[in-house]
Design a protein around this motif. Sequence first.
Motif, PDB file in Angstrom:
ATOM      1  N   GLU A  35       0.829  -1.198   0.000  1.00 44.42           N
ATOM      2  CA  GLU A  35       0.000   0.000   0.000  1.00 44.42           C
ATOM      3  C   GLU A  35       0.869   1.255   0.000  1.00 44.42           C
ATOM      4  O   GLU A  35       0.586   2.220  -0.723  1.00 44.42           O
ATOM      5  CB  GLU A  35      -0.911  -0.008   1.226  1.00 44.42           C
ATOM      6  CG  GLU A  35      -1.903  -1.166   1.266  1.00 44.42           C
ATOM      7  CD  GLU A  35      -1.345  -2.414   1.952  1.00 44.42           C
ATOM      8  OE1 GLU A  35      -0.104  -2.553   2.034  1.00 44.42           O
ATOM      9  OE2 GLU A  35      -2.152  -3.253   2.392  1.00 44.42           O
ATOM     10  N   SER A  74      -7.501   8.016  -2.265  1.00 44.86           N
ATOM     11  CA  SER A  74      -7.446   6.933  -1.272  1.00 44.86           C
ATOM     12  C   SER A  74      -7.417   7.533   0.122  1.00 44.86           C
ATOM     13  O   SER A  74      -6.947   8.656   0.316  1.00 44.86           O
ATOM     14  CB  SER A  74      -6.181   6.089  -1.464  1.00 44.86           C
ATOM     15  OG  SER A  74      -6.074   5.628  -2.787  1.00 44.86           O
ATOM     16  N   VAL A 154      -5.958   0.874   3.661  1.00 46.37           N
ATOM     17  CA  VAL A 154      -6.410   1.855   2.677  1.00 46.37           C
ATOM     18  C   VAL A 154      -7.913   1.699   2.462  1.00 46.37           C
ATOM     19  O   VAL A 154      -8.406   0.605   2.193  1.00 46.37           O
ATOM     20  CB  VAL A 154      -5.668   1.687   1.335  1.00 46.37           C
ATOM     21  CG1 VAL A 154      -6.182   2.713   0.327  1.00 46.37           C
ATOM     22  CG2 VAL A 154      -4.170   1.852   1.534  1.00 46.37           C
ATOM     23  N   ASP A 156     -11.456   3.224   0.450  1.00 47.28           N
ATOM     24  CA  ASP A 156     -11.964   4.080  -0.618  1.00 47.28           C
ATOM     25  C   ASP A 156     -13.059   4.973  -0.015  1.00 47.28           C
ATOM     26  O   ASP A 156     -13.344   4.896   1.181  1.00 47.28           O
ATOM     27  CB  ASP A 156     -12.484   3.253  -1.804  1.00 47.28           C
ATOM     28  CG  ASP A 156     -13.622   2.324  -1.419  1.00 47.28           C
ATOM     29  OD1 ASP A 156     -14.275   2.591  -0.374  1.00 47.28           O
ATOM     30  OD2 ASP A 156     -13.861   1.342  -2.136  1.00 47.28           O
TER      31      ASP A 156
END
Length: 347
Positions: A35, A74, A154, A156
């Motif tokens: 990530e 993100s 992470v 959205d």
Amino acid sequence: MPEGHTIHRLAAAFDAGFAGQRVRLSSPQGRFETEARRLDGQVLLDVEAVGKHLLLALGPEANLDPLAGSPAVSFVHVHLGLYGSWTFAGDEGFAAAHAIGAPRRRVGETEHAVDDGDAEAGDWRRIVPRETVRLRITGAHGLADLTGPTACEVYDAEQRAALLARLGPDPLRADADPERLFDRVRRSRTGIGALLMNQDVIAGVGNIYRAEALFRARLDPFVPGRDLSRGMVEGIWEDLVPLLAYGARTGRIVTTEPEHRDIEARIIERSRGTRQNGDEDPGVVPREKSFYVYHRHTLPCRLCGTIVRSADVAGRTVFWCPRCQSVRTRRAPWSREHDASAWAYAD
DNA sequence: ACTATATGTCCAC
DNA sequence: TGGACCTATAGTC
């Protein structure tokens, strides 16, 4: 070991130190490596604290609106859990920017030094991260190292929205809707002590604020939420807002009123009818005088001298004064004491 | 070197 | 309700 005030403080630190900048991300420990690599070099668009959750919005371009729903944006979601901490290092300007009365090099809760390696004095760019650093964020004027988080992942935009929708009102957010808290509490058979620890009911309150808010409300932690008057729950909320704000401003939780900080003086005062000058350093309240009941089990209550009790509630220890917090009625005879402006922490 | 402890949360039973 | 998880630190041997 943070409650909500710490996370808001961290958000302010990230905002001041990194927002709008292109930042480097890395994961010395390796567990966030994929990530970090993907987001490395993106722009920190926004920083947000919700209860005990921190959200860092990143995108490829500085002019992206993080909330516009662009798939390019993100959100790094971080929850410190019990052990997580952020450690900061940077140049003078960077340190000054975020350290609102805090130690220069750090804003997180645990007081540990960055592993300096062979860094020469003052050169934060050469600071070698500890092996346990899950995420390092580096900007133009400083860096932040994250260790031990419960969550570092992470999100959205949908996941971010789901988190916000799930959490109860946060006393430190301008958009908080306390009606939801009032509803949840007054419909529940669960004790108010357990309810205040439920982040879906109210976000950002932890074990210290729970215990202290209930003492300040003179409320037994085991009273079912549905037995509380609306005014009582409003009083708790209105008390927590300035309490958390004070914590976010200073980095320290202090819930005692000045006149209640010296229990020995109070006992003498009561028995002799004399008044002692209990003045102390203004500005800094020592930890042992900061709380009414948290971690004070086996010690006498600051107000009545009764021994403070503790009990395990759903795996967490709750502390309360069995005398001061013994009211079990639907009305709040003490409700006027809840005039927030009467407390020292009102803004 | 070992142990206990910590301001938290989730999941399985 | 009990355990797992994440880590640093203070205290004890």
